[in-house]
Structures are given as structure tokens and as C-alpha cells.
Design an enzyme around this catalytic site. Sequence first.
Site, PDB file in Angstrom:
ATOM      1  N   CYS A 142       0.819  -1.213   0.000  1.00 18.65           N
ATOM      2  CA  CYS A 142       0.000   0.000   0.000  1.00 18.65           C
ATOM      3  C   CYS A 142       0.850   1.259   0.000  1.00 18.65           C
ATOM      4  CB  CYS A 142      -0.927  -0.009   1.202  1.00 18.65           C
ATOM      5  SG  CYS A 142      -0.086  -0.209   2.789  1.00 18.65           S
ATOM      6  N   ASN A 148      -7.906   4.958  -2.021  1.00 20.02           N
ATOM      7  CA  ASN A 148      -7.344   3.694  -1.553  1.00 20.02           C
ATOM      8  C   ASN A 148      -6.672   2.952  -2.713  1.00 20.02           C
ATOM      9  OD1 ASN A 148      -6.729   1.625   0.221  1.00 20.02           O
ATOM     10  ND2 ASN A 148      -8.828   1.154   0.769  1.00 20.02           N
ATOM     11  N   HIS A 178      -1.661   0.952   7.185  1.00 20.17           N
ATOM     12  CA  HIS A 178      -2.096   1.062   5.792  1.00 20.17           C
ATOM     13  C   HIS A 178      -1.892   2.490   5.310  1.00 20.17           C
ATOM     14  CE1 HIS A 178      -4.122  -0.008   2.148  1.00 20.17           C
ATOM     15  NE2 HIS A 178      -5.157   0.793   2.356  1.00 20.17           N
TER      16      HIS A 178
END
Length: 358
Positions: free
Chosen positions: A165, A325, A305
Amino acid sequence: MSAKTILSSVVLVVLVAASAAANIGFDESNPIRMVSDGLREVEESVSQILGQSRHVLSFARFTHRYGKKYQNVEEMKLRFSIFKENLDLIRSTNKKGLSYKLGVNQFADLTWQEFQRTKLGAAQNCSATLKGSHKVTEAALPETKDWREDGIVSPVKDQGGCGSCWTFSTTGALEAAYHQAFGKGISLSEQQLVDCAGAFNNYGCNGGLPSQAFEYIKSNGGLDTEKAYPYTGKDETCKFSAENVGVQVLNSVNITLGAEDELKHAVGLVRPVSIAFEVIHSFRLYKSGVYTDSHCGSTPMDVNHAVLAVGYGVEDGVPYWLIKNSWGADWGDKGYFKMEMGKNMCGIATCASYPVVA
């Protein structure tokens, strides 16, 4: 071979074939509605193995919508059991009248532990942001901001089954900064960061931080384009080529740990900002609204994250951050989510930084 085994094999073949058919939206509130011949075949096949119930029909729609393929009947039964637990969580949460809704998505047949292993990085101590370098000015902030409206935010990508991520947060910030600076889009290499940025306390598919990735790119002399160094979602040997550099980093700017006022100033007046936060089990099933939860942490060792803050606003009286995201455009609100602003919710302003590009 027993009759039961033959039946199970036939059912699984039908399930796989039908799931490869048209992509049909999932509506867990009305699982009985049949919308295509392919879906009808899946529902009938799954029901032969799991029986008749609303949960079974919901599961059949889920496998059809996301093209799920299971190796055998035992795995299907396991995934159905997990799916039921997640579906019950979705329904019970949505009855509470919260500022957000959960929904069935591609992760609904995974346990929390499986999800953690494939989507989240190890917690990173982002001590670099203890003292920020962003300069807050007296300029008036816009009441709302959405950098997508300026056309500089690149499309949502999908990190797949690699805890990378941090690389997508990094490239997202760089792609926006590049478009802002040079008036044209670019797609940059996440895989180079996975493979090559280890000397800067990054760990490939096991996690890292955008602030450390910016430092690597600055020291390295640039980041290759996605076309030249495509994403594989695996830890591999470094293949950086200086002749394929798409962007260089002159410097990076850190937001003081937990300072949402600084973060809002940067997002409102400068450009999208790389951030990190703690994902807890309910968040993976986010669908819409402004997410908030008192159970997530906000310290540098809680965040797991990395994402990209691209704006802010207010929804039904709740101030929020608008965030991009890296779980694909099918997740959440077309790949985006909103997080409550003003409480450093889940550590949203704990590890924030943005690059200056050349």
C-alpha cells in the site's frame, strides 16, 4: 468415484463457468432476485452443496459478482461460513444508524487474519513526522476540496495480494504532483519501490512508509514509469533503469504528527498528501459514508495502511477526509472512502507527507 464426488465436481465446474459470465452487481438486501441465466446457474449449483437459505443465495450472488473460484467443496463450505459471519457483521452494523455503511465486497469470504496478511503492511514507526516541515500560511482554506475536480488525481489502482500500500500512496502523491507541475498525467512504478527501496527501511510486500519512499527516490535519482517497470505484486530483484525515470523528487514535506490543521492546510492549498492509518476489521467492508470507530489506534506504531488524502468536506454534519485507496475501483465508493476529520481518527494525521517533484 462416489456419486457425491461426481456431483460436487460438476457443481464446481458450473460455478466457475457461470461466474465468468456477465459482471452483475450485488444487492445483499434482495438476494433472491435472479437477474441472469448465469447467476441462476450459480444459485442452483451452490444450493445443491450448501442447501437453501437467504445466506446461501447471498453467497451465490457474491461468487458470481466477483468471479470466485474454490478448489473443492470443503473450501466452498469454509468460505461460505466466513461469508456468513461477515454478512452478519454488515447487517448488524448497518442497523445502528452510524455515519457509514458496510457492504459485501471482494473481501467478504476472507477472515480478518487472511486479509491482514495480503493487504496490510507491518506497523511502521513514522518518527520522521514528530516535527513537521510544512509551513502553514494565513491563506484562507476552501470550505471543501476535491483534487479530482482539478484533474490531477490518477486512477485508482489495485495492490493485489501484496502489502505494498505504501508504494501506491507514494506513486499517487507523485502522479498528482507531476500532473500539477507539468500539466500532464503519468503512471509511475510501484514495483520499483517494492524491489529497490529496502535500504530506506521499507520492506516490499511487508510494508513501508511513503516518507521513506520519497527519500529513496530523491537519493536514487528518480522513479521509473509504470510502463517501463510494471507491477507484479511480488518481492523481486531491483531492475531500476535511469533511462526510464518518469519523475524525480527534490524534497519531501512532513506534517507534524497528529496535526490535522496542518494536514488540512496542505490538502486544501498544496496538493494530495500521502497518509497512513490503522485499518481494523470492519473497515475492509466499508461501502459508503463517513467512517469512524473508537477502537482504532492513532500512534505511530498503530498505523498499518498507507493511502492518499485528496480532499475534505462535510457530509450530514460530519466533517471528513476524502481518501483514495489502493484496493481497486470495486472497493468502497469507487475506490475511495471518507474518514471523520477532527479526531485524528485511526491515526489519519500521524504519518503524513507529500513530495516536491522535478
